[in-house]
Write a protein that holds these residues in place. Sequence first.
Motif, mmCIF file in Angstrom:
data_model
loop_
_atom_site.group_PDB
_atom_site.id
_atom_site.type_symbol
_atom_site.label_atom_id
_atom_site.label_comp_id
_atom_site.label_asym_id
_atom_site.label_seq_id
_atom_site.Cartn_x
_atom_site.Cartn_y
_atom_site.Cartn_z
ATOM 1 N N ILE A 1 0.711 -1.230 -0.177
ATOM 2 C CA ILE A 1 0.021 0.066 -0.120
ATOM 3 C C ILE A 1 0.890 1.271 -0.060
ATOM 4 C CG2 ILE A 1 -1.580 1.378 1.471
ATOM 5 C CD1 ILE A 1 -3.056 -1.012 2.263
ATOM 6 N N TYR A 2 2.153 0.953 0.806
ATOM 7 C CA TYR A 2 3.135 2.266 0.817
ATOM 8 C C TYR A 2 3.451 2.618 -0.443
ATOM 9 C CZ TYR A 2 7.198 4.854 1.662
ATOM 10 O OH TYR A 2 8.212 5.665 1.526
ATOM 11 N N VAL B 1 2.442 1.581 -3.482
ATOM 12 C CA VAL B 1 1.311 2.176 -4.513
ATOM 13 C C VAL B 1 0.510 3.606 -4.225
ATOM 14 C CG1 VAL B 1 -1.291 1.478 -5.244
ATOM 15 C CG2 VAL B 1 0.352 -0.160 -5.061
ATOM 16 N N ALA B 2 0.580 3.862 -2.880
ATOM 17 C CA ALA B 2 -0.217 5.150 -2.436
ATOM 18 C C ALA B 2 1.075 6.176 -3.042
ATOM 19 C CB ALA B 2 -0.442 5.333 -1.050
ATOM 20 N N THR B 3 2.319 5.964 -2.891
ATOM 21 C CA THR B 3 3.358 6.739 -3.106
ATOM 22 C C THR B 3 3.063 7.111 -4.743
ATOM 23 O OG1 THR B 3 4.458 5.951 -1.638
ATOM 24 C CG2 THR B 3 5.688 7.486 -2.754
ATOM 25 N N PHE C 1 0.541 6.566 -6.641
ATOM 26 C CA PHE C 1 -0.681 7.305 -6.949
ATOM 27 C C PHE C 1 -0.455 8.826 -6.553
ATOM 28 C CE2 PHE C 1 -5.300 8.294 -5.726
ATOM 29 C CZ PHE C 1 -5.698 8.020 -7.054
ATOM 30 N N ILE C 2 -0.106 9.189 -5.414
ATOM 31 C CA ILE C 2 0.205 10.558 -4.967
ATOM 32 C C ILE C 2 1.129 11.234 -6.326
ATOM 33 C CG2 ILE C 2 1.314 12.274 -3.304
ATOM 34 C CD1 ILE C 2 0.636 10.056 -1.192
ATOM 35 N N SER D 1 11.267 2.629 -0.385
ATOM 36 C CA SER D 1 10.581 1.512 -0.004
ATOM 37 C C SER D 1 11.568 0.420 0.581
ATOM 38 C CB SER D 1 9.909 0.711 -1.267
ATOM 39 O OG SER D 1 10.575 0.760 -2.381
ATOM 40 N N THR E 1 6.783 -2.032 -7.969
ATOM 41 C CA THR E 1 6.867 -0.486 -8.112
ATOM 42 C C THR E 1 6.780 -0.131 -9.731
ATOM 43 O OG1 THR E 1 8.212 -0.787 -6.002
ATOM 44 C CG2 THR E 1 8.027 1.433 -7.111
#
Lengths: 219, 220
Positions: A29-30, A32-34, A36-37, A62, A110
Motif C-alpha cells: 500500500i505504501y 502504490v499510494a506513493t 498514486f500521489i 521502500s 513498483t
Amino acid sequence: MLKRQLYELVKKEFILEFRQKASLGGVLIYVVATIFISALSFNKIIAPNIWNALFWIIFLFSAITICGKSFARETAGVSLNNYLNYKPLIFISSKLIYNFLFLFLVSLITLFFYSWFVGYLIDNFALFILVLLLASLGFSSVLTLMSAIASKAENNFTLVSILSFPVLIPVLVLVLRIGKQAIDGLNWSVSYDFLMILSGINVISVVLSILLFPYLWRS
Amino acid sequence: MKNNWYKILSVILILYTLIWGMLGPVPRLDILNETIRNLYYHVPIWFAMLFQMGVSVFYSAKYLNSNKKEDDSVAFNAALVGILFSIPGIITGAFWARFTWGTWWTFEDPKLNGVAIGIIMYLIYFVLRASIIQETSKARVSSVFNIFAFVMLILFIMVFPRLTDSLHPGNGGNPAFGKYDLDSNMRLVFYPAVIGWILFSGWILNLFNRLSILKEVNNE
C-alpha cells in the motif's frame, strides 16, 4: 546440511512475512499510494530525468521500509534461540537472500504500477531490469548490516536510515546515472564502467556483511 | 625524552615546510601558478587524516579480537583526530579549488563527494557511540561500523575517482602527482611535510589517549 538450513531459514522468513499480512500489505500500500500521489501531482511525467529521479526515490524509501526492519523481529528470546541453533554465516546469508529477493520483487511491482500511472519511458528495458537487480542487491546488503547494527542500539528504526544513508547515496547516484542511460536507450557499452563499479560496491558490501556479522551476533 | 623525539621532529619538519614551502623555488605551470605550493599543506594534511583513520580501523579490528577496552578508546580517539585533520584539509582544498577551478566547492568532482560522505560516516560513528549506553555493546557495535565506514571511505576517495572523471590529479586521465613533483626541489619539501604532519597527528593522538586514560582513572 548447511544448504538445507539456509533454505529452511529463507523459507521461514517468507512464511513469517506472509503470515503477518499487515506488514506485507503495508509495504504494498505504501508503494502504490506513493505512486498514486506522484501521479496526482505530476499527471504524466514526460521528462526522463524527473521520471528517473522520482522512481529511484520511491525505491530508496521502500527499500528502507522493507530491509530496515529485518532484525526488528529478533527479540531477546528469539535471537538466543537462533544463536544456539544456527551458524552466523548461514543466518546472515538467509537474511541477505530474503531481503534481496523481497526487495527485487517489490521493486518490480513498483516499476509496474509506476509505468502504469506515471508513464513508461524506458527504452532499454533489459538494462533497466539489470540495474534494478543490482540496486536491490546493493541496497539490501547495506541495509541488512545496518539493521543488525541498529538492533543492538536502543532507538532502532531511525538509526537504520541514519546509518545507511551515507553509503546508499553513492549507490543511488550510480543507479540514477545508469537508469538514465537505460531510459535514453544508449548502447550497453556506455554503461559498462558504471555497472562494474556498482557490482564492485555490491560485492564489497555483501562480503563485509558476512565478515562482520559474527562479531555483532556474539553480544 | 626517549619517547619525545617524534614530537620535536614533527615540529621541526612542519616549520621547515611552512617556511621553505613559501620561499623555495617551484616550477611555473599554467593555471596552477603559485598555488602549487599548496601541495605541501593540503596533501600531507589529508595523508595524516587517512593515517589516523587507518590507526582507528586497526584498533577497532584489534578490539574485536581482544575485547580490551583500551583498544576501543584508541580507535575512538584516532577517528576524532582524523576528523579534526579533515577540517584544515577541506579549508586548504577549498582555497586551492577557488584559485584553480574557480569555485570553493563543486559537486562535479567524485573525490569531493566521497570525502563529504566519508566525513558524514565518521560523524555517524560518533552518533552511534553516543546512542548506545552499555559499554561493551557500544565498543563492539561501533567497531563493526568503523570497519565498514573505513572500507567505504577508501572506496569512495581512492578507488572510484580513479575510475570516473575527476578534476583531481591522477584521476580520470588528469596527470598524476609524479608530473608536478618530478621537480626535485619540491620533493625536498613535500616528503618532509608528509612525515611531519603524520608525526604531528600521532602526537595529538597521544595527547587524546592520555586524556581518556586520566578521565577513566578519575571516574573510578
